[in-house]
Write an enzyme that holds these catalytic residues in place. Structure first.
Site, PDB file in Angstrom:
ATOM      1  CD  GLN A   1      -2.655  -1.117   2.645  1.00  0.00           C
ATOM      2  OE1 GLN A   1      -2.666  -2.140   3.307  1.00  0.00           O
ATOM      3  NE2 GLN A   1      -3.278  -0.015   3.054  1.00  0.00           N
TER       4      GLN A   1
ATOM      5  CG  PHE B   1      -8.079  -5.661   4.372  1.00  0.00           C
ATOM      6  CD1 PHE B   1      -9.202  -5.107   3.785  1.00  0.00           C
ATOM      7  CD2 PHE B   1      -7.661  -6.913   3.966  1.00  0.00           C
ATOM      8  CE1 PHE B   1      -9.913  -5.813   2.818  1.00  0.00           C
ATOM      9  CE2 PHE B   1      -8.365  -7.621   2.996  1.00  0.00           C
ATOM     10  CZ  PHE B   1      -9.492  -7.072   2.419  1.00  0.00           C
TER      11      PHE B   1
ATOM     12  CD  GLU C   1      -0.209   2.635   6.548  1.00  0.00           C
ATOM     13  OE1 GLU C   1      -1.347   2.198   6.785  1.00  0.00           O
ATOM     14  OE2 GLU C   1       0.150   3.771   6.909  1.00  0.00           O
TER      15      GLU C   1
ATOM     16  NE  ARG D   1      -7.004   7.668  12.043  1.00  0.00           N
ATOM     17  CZ  ARG D   1      -7.743   8.511  11.292  1.00  0.00           C
ATOM     18  NH1 ARG D   1      -9.057   8.409  11.270  1.00  0.00           N
ATOM     19  NH2 ARG D   1      -7.162   9.429  10.560  1.00  0.00           N
TER      20      ARG D   1
ATOM     21  CG  PHE E   1      -4.345   3.811  11.521  1.00  0.00           C
ATOM     22  CD1 PHE E   1      -3.445   2.950  10.915  1.00  0.00           C
ATOM     23  CD2 PHE E   1      -3.839   4.972  12.108  1.00  0.00           C
ATOM     24  CE1 PHE E   1      -2.081   3.232  10.871  1.00  0.00           C
ATOM     25  CE2 PHE E   1      -2.465   5.261  12.077  1.00  0.00           C
ATOM     26  CZ  PHE E   1      -1.592   4.392  11.452  1.00  0.00           C
TER      27      PHE E   1
ATOM     28  CB  THR F   1      -3.522  11.843  13.044  1.00  0.00           C
ATOM     29  OG1 THR F   1      -2.716  10.667  13.086  1.00  0.00           O
ATOM     30  CG2 THR F   1      -4.988  11.476  13.206  1.00  0.00           C
TER      31      THR F   1
ATOM     32  CD  GLU G   1      -9.047   3.841   7.636  1.00  0.00           C
ATOM     33  OE1 GLU G   1      -9.149   5.025   7.266  1.00  0.00           O
ATOM     34  OE2 GLU G   1      -8.185   3.447   8.415  1.00  0.00           O
TER      35      GLU G   1
END
Lengths: 453, 785
Positions: B198, B229, B233, B311, B345, B468, B738
């Site tokens: 990703q 998903f 990442e 988060r 996340f 963020t 998400e």
């Protein structure tokens, strides 16, 4: 070993083939047919599903745990062969596009092949047909919409006509149980391969060398189901989907359990004999068979013997099977249906049981005449609950007898805690299954599977 | 216009014919090599000796590498350089890569990797939150605390108090395509990497570090993933770096893909939490003060744990205006797989906390949980986009004349909520799902039952959109118009199934007024668009759609200026629509226009760039505007449970979800359906179990149970809320990757509602609510044990 099969309509002959090579690796690595995916390499996700046709019809199979010799004389269709040569899509492919049945697309070829097979067979119980295909993106709803949309379309001619090559018969691929008996007696160290849904993992996950392998797929006489007035006899090579079909009218609860036994793909490969012979303490079939009073038919060369199925399971990893001896069949006495089979697992479908309980109690004149109660998942072998049975025998068929019998469960079993369930939950669930059986037989029980919004 | 059309996924036909190509499907050069890691068999300790002779002599092995053989950086961490590719001698979790096998086949590499003889000095592993807390094993110097007002005082002063605690398990991503990478050595030491990631730029960055070259010498390409998903990442770094190092050393193409069991044992998962809560409220259930303590199981490396835990804190209010709140978050370091990004996340964990709290209060006060939620909702904005007065929270104070007094509508982190859609959305959903009637019908049915009970629950979602880490909110695009009028484009986003490429192509087609067949998006490529952010945080369409729009508009404006001049008309008289360009009174095809522009020596290639406006965030203080806007949704789930076995099932689910003015409603509904089922799976059957040695026992689909086809709700009604983004997003759409995941929370609450029928107490379910957990809770309620 020489193997002949059709692959998307073309004949393939493999000479000197390593018998432990899987169809999936062959497709992807030898043939460059990379449409078929490896998702888990253990038959649990269905991404590698292909359609295999033999004399009895078309089946979806997990190619990741399918050894090439099992395909001798059969015809394979992969996702590359789902559409016509001119590019005309199969109706399920069209429907999957229209109904947004794919997102990441990785599980899609497997779904498509399960759907192509179900469509060919006219099967519309989509949830059953597709329970062995995992999708992480869509939540399945659009896939089911696609399956429903395609159901009425005629089977395309390139799918309906699937020709079969003649099976070659070189190497350890006996064509009958007699040949098998002779071969195995001469090579008692060889590994017998039936559906390979367990042995396949020894290769893909255990990375083991299986040594010499004997493939039972060609033994047609072991695939017989005989139903007489006195007994039902399943040849060792009867697959679980066929067993489900045969047993459902006679013992519906058993049939319902087999519906949840693994998945369509695994049931199409897994055999009655294999599920017994591998001696697993968590195989779902033995407890149900034991509750019905099954007898196991073993054969070594020309010597045959029958034993009560429960006696076959000596201890964890140990069965009463002699060198060169194999399971030929299992038979059940015909009887009034009082069997109920309860399968408890984290997920309803395609999940190994935490507890599998099979109950078969007959009542004469208000008193318990016979009681055969067997469990999987509670001990090192499939095992009868002998204390519970003894507590019931001769007692009135009543709530208080059940309560007394339930209290005996701890004498029969000391289950273990693992990733599927705790010991406490296993034991308590087993007790509750007996309570449930009592209300079930009196018609007062319902399963969550039967409730609707 | 292509935007807003329910077009199928751009690769749908490739998917269904098996022609969609993933990393592992690329034809390999004949001399390609295959890699596998040798893994640790203990959770914590030091390696005393590593005998790899049997590995080296295993058939097909070409090379075996340990940390000492690595030429440059031994690090695959996305954050603070605490993740060696291969162990530096210390072992931090069971399954950690210790050595790398390079062999002639995938199987040969796997076989050899198991032949290492490794001796260790074992140390006591920290496998639980309690163990980590007891030894103060954590990331950051202490807990992060975000607060608004004096929560403790507000709780103490309130007429009612409640407190509780529960466990919230992690989650395996179970992308159907396992991690995979392929490195192809190029001339002059350069490396071409094909990675299922990703985050191509991070792969590029880590590979460049590992082979000692500038980023310009590493090119990373990814056409599609078989699911991500969040699991791709940062977790793909190790494979790509290993391949690049091995390719550099051998001069041959190197490929690595994890077998499923290895994938589950090696890679990180969703963070497990323990959440403690305390709240004070009045008789009507209006919250006065709330306190949360989050114990976050981060695993052994920092990875993305800090922003994930942040988060979670940022979603501890969910949809509720809480006058005073304090959230304390401990990021604990344990000897387990390093927890990582996973859809939502951290947001889902924070949201489950407040939804559990609200559910508990509703139970305590015997108030309908939906009503109690609405009483605590944030206020809606003064004016609705459709005109008319917006419904407001029932609890908003009024002055004597009955006029609403604006109350504090800010989040615990000081951001004003100006786009709160949930009042109207909730009304619509309750109506379409027939909530009240069904609630009564279920209650009546339950009275007739002994062992089975049905449950019904509602859950709202308010999810903050933007990274963020503010600087990540940027994107680039590269668009070419060819002289035949076809358009080729690239952007920084990656396709993992969400339909990003199709949505972005719809934007491009709309900007040029051309049909979709004219637009092609090819693999994401760090040589086409540099310095990309991960395709994460639901940001893909928002950021890349805008960047592509900017690039298209640049070209379109150039074309228009040229065509206006050439045809002697005003700029405003050049209109691009329906594959045509109208120039004054003339109309020519877009292809002809492109050709004229080319011949007029107009540049038909442009880059586009976008950065999200208005963001400002201080993560230490917990103050600012971290989000551009919020996405909303709500779900109602009905379940049935059996107390004898704990077996349970979802019977019906109704969802109304806010995707703004959707770019593609069918693809968005796909995200909602799939997100719900994945979220419900997290909270029900998906259970991760480690043994006392730290060995993950649920490392394959045979033991780790994601929802299967029959587990989806029998009745599954999903609709999109009619509205548009109040912020200036791409075509006023909203991010949808998400937020729907959290709609699954209603399944968990419904199970709790059903279990509550078996006795008098609050069920207090942990998550996941497996059959065993439900059986346990039902037994506790009916037998008091």
């Amino acid at each position: 070993m020489t193997i002949t099969f059709h692959l998307n309509g073309e004949e393939v002959v493999l000479k000197d083939q390593d018998p432990s090579a899987t169809l999936l690796d062959f497709l992807r690595e030898e043939r460059g047919l990379t449409g078929t995916k490896e998702g888990c390499n253990e038959g649990d996700c269905g991404a590698c599903t292909v359609m295999v046709t033999d004399k009895t019809g078309a089946k979806p199979l997990n190619s990741c745990i399918l050894f090439l010799p099992q395909l001798n004389g059969k015809s394979i269709r992969t996702v590359e062969g789902a559409a016509d040569n001119d590019g005309t899509l199969h109706p399920v492919q069209e429907a999957m596009i229209t109904h947004h049945g794919s997102q990441c697309g990785f599980c899609t070829p497997g779904f498509v092949m399960s759907m192509v097979t179900a469509h060919k067979n006219g099967a519309t119980d989509h949830d059953v047909q597709l329970a062995g295909n995992l999708c992480r993106c869509t939540g399945y709803a659009p896939i089911i919409r696609a399956a429903e949309a395609a159901a009425e379309a005629p089977v395309p001619q390139w799918i309906s006509k699937e020709s079969l090559p003649a099976a070659t018969s070189a190497g350890n691929m006996p064509g009958s149980s007699d040949e098998l008996a002779a071969l195995y007696a001469a090579k008692p160290e060889a590994r017998l391969v039936a559906g390979a849904t367990d042995l396949g993992l020894w290769v893909t996950k255990g990375l083991r060398d299986l040594g010499e392998m004997i493939f039972l797929e060609g033994c047609d006489d072991l695939k017989q189901i005989e139903i007489t007035d006195d007994e039902i006899r399943f040849g060792a090579m009867v697959d679980m989907n066929r067993m489900r079909e045969a047993i459902t009218p006679l013992h519906p609860s058993y049939g319902e359990m087999i519906r949840r036994f693994a998945s369509q793909q695994v049931r199409a490969a897994a055999t009655v004999g294999g599920n017994i012979a591998n001696g697993s303490p968590i195989g779902d079939n033995p407890p149900a068979l034991i509750a019905l009073g099954a007898r196991l038919h073993l054969r070594q060369a020309d010597k045959r013997r029958d034993i009560a199925l429960e006696d076959f399971f000596v201890d964890y990893g140990k069965q009463d099977r002699r060198p060169g001896e194999f399971v030929e069949a299992v038979s059940l006495p015909r009887q009034e249906d009082s069997l109920r089979v309860y399968k408890l697992s984290k997920r309803f479908d395609q999940d190994i049981s935490a507890v599998l309980g099979a109950f078969n109690v007959t009542v004469t004149g208000g008193q318990v005449a016979t009681a055969r109660i067997a469990f999987g998942g509670l001990a090192g072998t499939p095992k009868r609950a002998s204390h519970v049975e003894a507590a019931l025998l001769g007692q009135p068929w009543s709530q208080s007898s059940i309560t007394a019998a339930v209290a005996e469960m701890g004498k029969d079993f000391t289950p273990m805690t693992d990733m599927r369930a705790s010991a406490e939950y296993r034991l308590e669930s087993a007790r509750n299954m007996l309570i449930r059986y009592f209300s079930d037989i009196s018609g007062n029980s319902q399963s969550v599977l039967e409730v609707q919004a | 216009m292509s935007v807003a059309k329910p077009l199928p996924h751009d690769a749908a036909k490739l998917h269904v014919t098996g022609k969609a190509r993933y990393v592992d499907d690329a034809p390999l050069p004949r001399d390609a090599l295959h890699l596998a890691f040798g893994l640790s068999s203990i959770a914590k300790g030091r390696i005393t000796s590593m005998d790899l002779e049997a590995v080296k002599s295993s058939p097909g092995v070409v090379a075996v590498l340990t940390a000492d053989d690595l030429p440059f950086a031994n690090d695959v961490s996305p954050s603070i350089h605490d993740e060696p590719l291969l162990s530096d001698g210390s072992v931090h979790y069971l399954g950690q890569p210790l050595f790398l096998v390079v062999a002639s086949s995938h199987r040969a590499a796997r076989v050899a990797a198991r032949r290492g003889e490794v001796s260790y000095t074992e140390e006591e592993a920290l496998l639980t939150l309690d163990a980590a807390l007891a030894t103060d094993s954590r990331f950051e110097d202490g807990p992060r605390i975000y607060q608004k007002g004096d929560a403790a005082a507000a709780i103490a002063a309130a007429p009612h108090q409640i407190e509780g605690q529960f466990e919230l398990g992690g989650q395996e991503h179970f992308y159907l395509e396992g991690q995979a990478a392929l490195a192809l050595p190029q001339e002059d030491g350069a490396m071409l990497v094909n990675s299922s990631t990703q985050h191509p730029t991070e792969i590029q960055h880590k590979v460049a570090e590992a082979i000692g070259l500038p980023m310009h010498s590493v090119r990373v390409e990814i056409r599609r993933m078989g699911g991500g998903f969040g699991g791709k990442e940062s977790q793909g770094n190790a494979l790509a770096v290993a391949c690049a190092i091995a390719a550099r050393q051998t001069g041959k193409p190197c490929k690595m893909r994890y077998d499923r069991d290895d994938d589950m044992v090696i890679t990180g998962k969703r963070h497990a939490f323990r959440i403690s809560y305390r709240a004070g409220y009045d008789q009507e259930g209006r919250l006065a003060g709330v306190e949360f303590i989050h114990l976050v199981n981060c695993g052994w490396a920092q990875d993305l744990s800090l922003p994930v835990a942040d988060r979670a804190m940022l979603h501890s209010d969910n949809a509720y205006a809480i006058p005073a709140i304090r959230i304390e978050s401990h990021r604990l370091k344990t000897n387990l797989q390093s927890a990582t990004a996973y859809r939502g996340f951290g947001g889902p964990q924070g949201m489950v906390g407040i939804e559990r709290l609200i559910d508990h209060i509703a139970f305590d006060l015997k108030i309908d949980p939906v009503e109690l939620r609405r009483r605590n909702y944030y206020d809606a904005p003064e004016e609705m986009s459709h005109g008319g007065a917006a419904p407001r929270s029932a609890t908003s104070p009024r002055n004597i004349s009955g006029k609403m007094i604006s109350r504090d509508n800010t989040t615990p982190y000081g951001m004003e909520v100006t786009d709160f859609e949930l009042h109207a959305l909730t009304d619509q959903l309750l109506q379409s799902a027939k909530y009240s009637a069904r609630k009564a019908e279920i209650a009546a049915w339950n009275k007739t039952q002994g062992d089975l009970k049905r449950g019904l629950a509602f859950a709202p979602v308010k999810f903050g959109i933007s990274f963020t880490l503010t600087h990540l909110n940027q994107a680039g695009a590269l668009v070419h118009v060819y002289q035949d009028g076809s358009v080729h484009l690239n952007h920084g986003g990656t396709e993992m199934g969400q339909g990003l490429f199709q949505k972005v192509a719809q934007v491009a087609a709309s900007r040029f007024g051309i049909s979709m067949q004219q637009v092609k998006i090819t693999a994401t490529d760090t040589a086409k668009v540099p310095n990309t952010s991960a395709t994460a945080a639901s940001s893909g369409s928002d950021l890349n759609g805008m960047a592509v729009k900017a690039a298209c508009d640049t070209i379109r404006d150039r074309m228009a200026a040229f065509l206006a001049q050439r045809h002697q008309c005003g700029l405003e008289d050049v209109v691009f629509a329906a594959d045509q360009v109208r120039i004054g009174t003339e109309e020519i095809s877009f292809a002809a226009a492109a050709k004229q522009c080319y011949e007029g020596r107009i540049s038909l290639s442009a880059t586009g760039f976008y950065k999200t406006p208005s963001l400002e965030w201080d993560r230490i203080k917990g103050q600012g505007r971290p989000f551009f806007y919020f996405a909303y949704g709500a779900s109602i789930t009905e379940v049935v449970v059996d107390r004898r076995s704990g077996e349970n099932r979802i019977l019906r689910t109704d969802i109304l979800h806010d995707a703004g003015a959707s770019l593609n409603p069918d693809l968005d509904i796909g995200q909602v359906e799939g997100g719900y089922v994945q979220g419900a799976g997290w909270l029900t059957t998906e259970e991760l179990i480690w043994d006392q040695k730290g060995n993950l026992r649920t490392h394959a689909p045979s033991t780790y149970k994601i929802p299967a086809c029959p587990d989806r709700p029998d009745i599954f009604n999903v609709a999109l809320y009619k509205g548009e983004n109040r912020e200036d997003s791409i075509y006023r759409s909203k991010a949808v990757g998400e937020p729907p995941f959290m709609l699954g929370i209603s399944a968990w609450l419904a199970l709790s509602n059903a279990v509550a029928q078996f006795g008098d107490g609050y069920p207090g379910l942990d998550a996941p609510a497996t059959s065993e957990e439900i059986w346990r809770a039902a037994r506790r309620l009916s037998h008091g044990v």
